[in-house]
Design an enzyme around this catalytic site. Structure first.
Site, PDB file in Angstrom:
ATOM      1  N   SER A  41       0.796  -1.833  -0.268  1.00  0.00           N
ATOM      2  CA  SER A  41      -0.301   0.434   0.044  1.00  0.00           C
ATOM      3  C   SER A  41       1.011   0.668  -0.304  1.00  0.00           C
ATOM      4  CB  SER A  41      -0.751  -0.290   0.890  1.00  0.00           C
ATOM      5  OG  SER A  41      -2.427   0.778   1.029  1.00  0.00           O
ATOM      6  N   ASP A 127      -9.702  -5.975  -3.868  1.00  0.00           N
ATOM      7  CA  ASP A 127      -9.047  -5.320  -3.322  1.00  0.00           C
ATOM      8  C   ASP A 127      -9.676  -3.738  -3.598  1.00  0.00           C
ATOM      9  OD1 ASP A 127      -7.742  -2.846  -1.856  1.00  0.00           O
ATOM     10  OD2 ASP A 127      -5.572  -3.388  -2.964  1.00  0.00           O
ATOM     11  N   HIS A 167      -7.422  -6.008   0.514  1.00  0.00           N
ATOM     12  CA  HIS A 167      -6.098  -5.182  -0.066  1.00  0.00           C
ATOM     13  C   HIS A 167      -5.318  -5.290   1.925  1.00  0.00           C
ATOM     14  CE1 HIS A 167      -4.089  -1.257  -0.327  1.00  0.00           C
ATOM     15  NE2 HIS A 167      -4.745  -1.073   1.396  1.00  0.00           N
TER      16      HIS A 167
END
Length: 340
Positions: A41, A127, A167
């Site tokens: 991320s 995600d 995610h």
């Protein structure tokens, strides 16, 4: 008087004990031919920035749920929109052109140092935080950079975006959090992402990984501030040393950047112990550096993200960025040769 002396003695002992909890980084025999940056991320964006700013140090990068270099352009609203939701779609061609110009101007590293780079981009179809289209734009960035820059034809770009996870960073065990994005953001998906990352960065393993047998140590992050400048990191970071490194043998180096809300203050040692990197570090004889951010409200960074939109300054994604210079100081302290 005696009470005052007693108080000062306790204060001094406490201070020394606290200082002893975070020693300097150990000096290792780092093999400059085996280095990589990885991240999830915001950590993926950070890894891409380190690679582009200092490709002579880190030509290899593994980005999990991240987008193209220079995506935010120094604007938080762009980071939250185009660079996470994918609306509007990131302008990859313009970002490639910008990176080329910035390299020529010396703001980032020489693109020729990416000639034999290995880039692995992993992202889940489920995600909902960083849209798959954004991660695909990250892959297209490298592909267009490779195809449009003389001397980069040998760059390896592997886009791994067909796996079903949310995610998070997938780990080997199975559980009920693979399709969720919940702390500590390690999805038990039955897929060992750390093992695949090491294989992508350094080739097939000599043998399977078992339980980590090295040492996870803390180190003083403040001592590595460039010129004493605040880099908005925690006081203490972590470094994992596999047995080969502890024995004084040459070893590689991976810098692993956690995601937002995945720093030690938020999730404890979950990322630095359970992401799977340490087990594979033993197999490959690679030290793993785990820098730690800190949350703040001035500048605005309440989720302890790495700076990929400019909260640390306008030059955040260049060779002059304070967090990037801190990383260089850290890997130099670990023993990465000055000639690289």
């Amino acid at each position: 008087m005696h009470k005052t002396l007693g108080f000062l003695t306790v204060l001094l002992v406490t201070t020394l004990a606290r200082a002893g909890e975070a020693p300097p980084l150990p000096a290792l025999k780092i093999d400059p031919a085996r280095t990589a940056v990885v991240g999830l991320s915001s950590g993926a964006y950070m890894a891409g920035q380190v690679q582009m700013a200092y490709p002579e140090l880190f030509p290899n990068a593994a980005l999990v749920a991240g987008g193209p270099y220079g995506c935010a352009g120094g604007k938080l609203e762009v980071a939250l929109g185009s660079c996470m939701k994918g609306v509007p779609a990131p302008g990859v061609a313009a970002m490639v052109a910008s990176a080329t110009r910035r390299s020529a101007a010396g703001e980032i590293g020489a693109l020729k140092d990416l000639a034999h780079a290995r880039v692995y981009l992993l992202h889940g179809k489920g995600d909902a935080l960083v849209a798959p289209a954004v991660a695909e734009a990250g892959a297209h960035f490298y592909e267009q950079l490779r195809d449009g820059t003389p001397g980069l034809k040998a760059m390896q770009v592997h886009d791994d975006g067909q796996r079903a996870f949310a995610h998070n960073l997938p780990v080997a065990g199975k559980g009920d959090d693979c399709d969720k994005s919940v702390a500590p953001y390690l999805g038990h998906c039955g897929f060992d992402a750390a093992g695949e990352i090491f294989a992508q960065m350094f080739g097939k393993p000599a043998h399977a990984a078992s339980a980590a047998k090295g040492e996870l140590r803390t180190f003083d992050q403040d001592a590595l501030r460039p010129g004493g400048t605040d880099v908005f990191l925690a006081d203490t970071g972590y470094v994992y040393l596999p047995p080969a490194c502890l024995a004084g043998k040459p070893c590689g180096l991976v810098v692993a950047f956690h995601g937002c809300k995945q720093n030690a203050a938020a999730v404890g040692k979950a990322f630095v112990e359970d992401a799977g990197f340490n087990r594979w570090a033993d197999v490959y004889a690679v030290a793993v550096l785990y820098p730690q951010t800190r949350a703040s409200f001035a500048p605005l960074n309440p989720q302890a993200c790495w700076d990929w939109w400019g909260y640390s300054g306008a030059d955040y994604d260049t060779r002059q960025g304070v967090q990037l210079r801190w990383v260089v100081n850290a890997v130099r302290a670990l023993g990465l040769p000055a000639g690289h």
